[in-house]
Design an enzyme around this catalytic site. Structure first.
Site, PDB file in Angstrom:
ATOM      1  N   GLY A  18     -34.311 -21.193 -43.732  1.00  0.00           N
ATOM      2  CA  GLY A  18     -34.184 -21.040 -42.304  1.00  0.00           C
ATOM      3  C   GLY A  18     -33.957 -22.176 -41.455  1.00  0.00           C
ATOM      4  O   GLY A  18     -33.646 -22.161 -40.284  1.00  0.00           O
ATOM      5  N   ASN A  35     -27.578 -17.173 -45.804  1.00  0.00           N
ATOM      6  CA  ASN A  35     -27.963 -16.159 -44.975  1.00  0.00           C
ATOM      7  C   ASN A  35     -28.139 -16.344 -43.543  1.00  0.00           C
ATOM      8  O   ASN A  35     -27.415 -16.210 -42.687  1.00  0.00           O
ATOM      9  CB  ASN A  35     -29.325 -15.696 -45.340  1.00  0.00           C
ATOM     10  CG  ASN A  35     -29.646 -14.328 -44.822  1.00  0.00           C
ATOM     11  OD1 ASN A  35     -30.707 -13.656 -44.941  1.00  0.00           O
ATOM     12  ND2 ASN A  35     -28.892 -13.597 -43.750  1.00  0.00           N
ATOM     13  N   LYS A  90     -33.408 -11.801 -57.701  1.00  0.00           N
ATOM     14  CA  LYS A  90     -33.768 -13.328 -57.369  1.00  0.00           C
ATOM     15  C   LYS A  90     -35.212 -13.286 -56.974  1.00  0.00           C
ATOM     16  O   LYS A  90     -35.829 -12.408 -56.360  1.00  0.00           O
ATOM     17  CB  LYS A  90     -32.999 -13.492 -55.996  1.00  0.00           C
ATOM     18  CG  LYS A  90     -33.457 -14.907 -55.575  1.00  0.00           C
ATOM     19  CD  LYS A  90     -32.857 -15.103 -54.165  1.00  0.00           C
ATOM     20  CE  LYS A  90     -33.501 -16.308 -53.594  1.00  0.00           C
ATOM     21  NZ  LYS A  90     -33.320 -16.477 -51.869  1.00  0.00           N
ATOM     22  N   ALA A 103     -31.320 -21.963 -49.588  1.00  0.00           N
ATOM     23  CA  ALA A 103     -32.269 -22.351 -48.314  1.00  0.00           C
ATOM     24  C   ALA A 103     -31.780 -23.747 -47.878  1.00  0.00           C
ATOM     25  O   ALA A 103     -31.708 -24.642 -48.446  1.00  0.00           O
ATOM     26  CB  ALA A 103     -33.588 -22.364 -48.601  1.00  0.00           C
ATOM     27  N   GLY A 104     -31.618 -23.616 -46.526  1.00  0.00           N
ATOM     28  CA  GLY A 104     -31.292 -24.909 -45.508  1.00  0.00           C
ATOM     29  C   GLY A 104     -30.046 -25.153 -45.225  1.00  0.00           C
ATOM     30  O   GLY A 104     -29.815 -25.973 -44.310  1.00  0.00           O
TER      31      GLY A 104
END
Length: 267
Positions: free
Chosen positions: A170, A218, A109, A196-197
């Site tokens: 994040g 994550n 990635k 993301a988000g």
């Protein structure tokens, strides 16, 4: 266009990236947990088959130091080395070459980040690094802006998957531009993965309802008050969103549509 499989198979339709077949459409990061045991428990609860790992966390040099591999078996999970924290193409390429030398990984990635506070994808750096990595034999899943022109260019360069942000890393804001994500999905010929988000289960469901191939999460799991519970919730949301996408939602109307027929009314 997806067609609806039998209900018993709706959650078992697999997907493929770089010639590798997977069932779970939830990819989970391994950073930000309080320890490796919690990481392992959350991954188990998530049902994920692919896990992203920062190269610095995959310790292959010092046998005395704690090792992610002792808790997250690389024979069970597909490790996806990433370039978290890299702000230049040069650093990103060097990092992934190190990953290949250390563990033999070629499916990777790529992310090249702009400066804080946004950490937005640096697209010139991303193009430069992607070009170098593809030429060097890597299979690149690439983090990028939700920009259809940039995404198409990355796909045409040979990237194995396009991974647009739903919102800044994040932030937990969810998919901020669903219309643009939908456009990206419509044009993509490789997997399209929101990265993301995501802040909670409903954000993951929205991404999957739009038609995304998968979702990468994550912080929403690792920083939750109960990471294992949140992992279960997001797993269920990804499955629900996928089934909703396959089933086809009703159109949005600027008015009411009666749920009962108007014929045969008792007068």
């Amino acid at each position: 266009m997806d067609t609806l499989p039998p209900a018993s198979l709706a959650l078992e339709d697999g997907w493929m990236v770089a010639g590798r077949q997977f069932r779970s459409r939830l990819i989970v990061g391994t950073g930000k947990y309080k320890d490796f045991r919690e990481t392992a428990a959350a991954l188990e609860a998530s049902g994920a088959e692919i896990v992203t790992v920062a190269v610095r966390r995959v310790n292959l040099a010092d046998p005395k130091a704690p090792m992610l591999q002792d808790h997250v078996d690389p024979k069970r999970y597909t490790y996806l080395p990433n370039t978290a924290g890299c702000h230049t193409a040069e650093d990103a390429v060097r990092t992934l070459r190190l990953a290949r030398d250390a563990g033999g990984w070629t499916l990777v990635k790529l992310e090249v980040l702009g400066p804080p506070p946004t950490l937005y994808p640096d697209m010139p750096g991303t193009f430069e690094a992607a070009r170098a990595l593809i030429a060097d034999g890597f299979e690149v899943m690439v983090y990028c802006n939700d920009d259809p022109v940039a995404a198409k260019r990355l796909e045409e360069m040979g990237c194995a998957a396009i991974m647009p942000l739903g919102a800044p890393i994040g932030s937990g804001l969810g998919v901020q531009n669903p219309a643009m994500i939908h456009m990206l999905i419509q044009q993509a010929k490789v997997p399209l993965i929101v990265d993301a988000g995501v802040g909670t289960a409903s954000d993951a469901a929205i991404a999957m309802e739009l038609g995304c191939t998968a979702v990468l999460v994550n912080s929403a799991i690792a920083k939750a008050q109960n990471p294992i519970g949140m992992a279960r919730a997001i797993k269920a949301a990804v499955e629900a969103g996928r089934l909703a996408h396959l089933s086809g939602r009703i159109p949005r109307l600027l008015g009411a549509d009666p749920s009962s027929p108007l014929t045969g009314l008792i007068r």
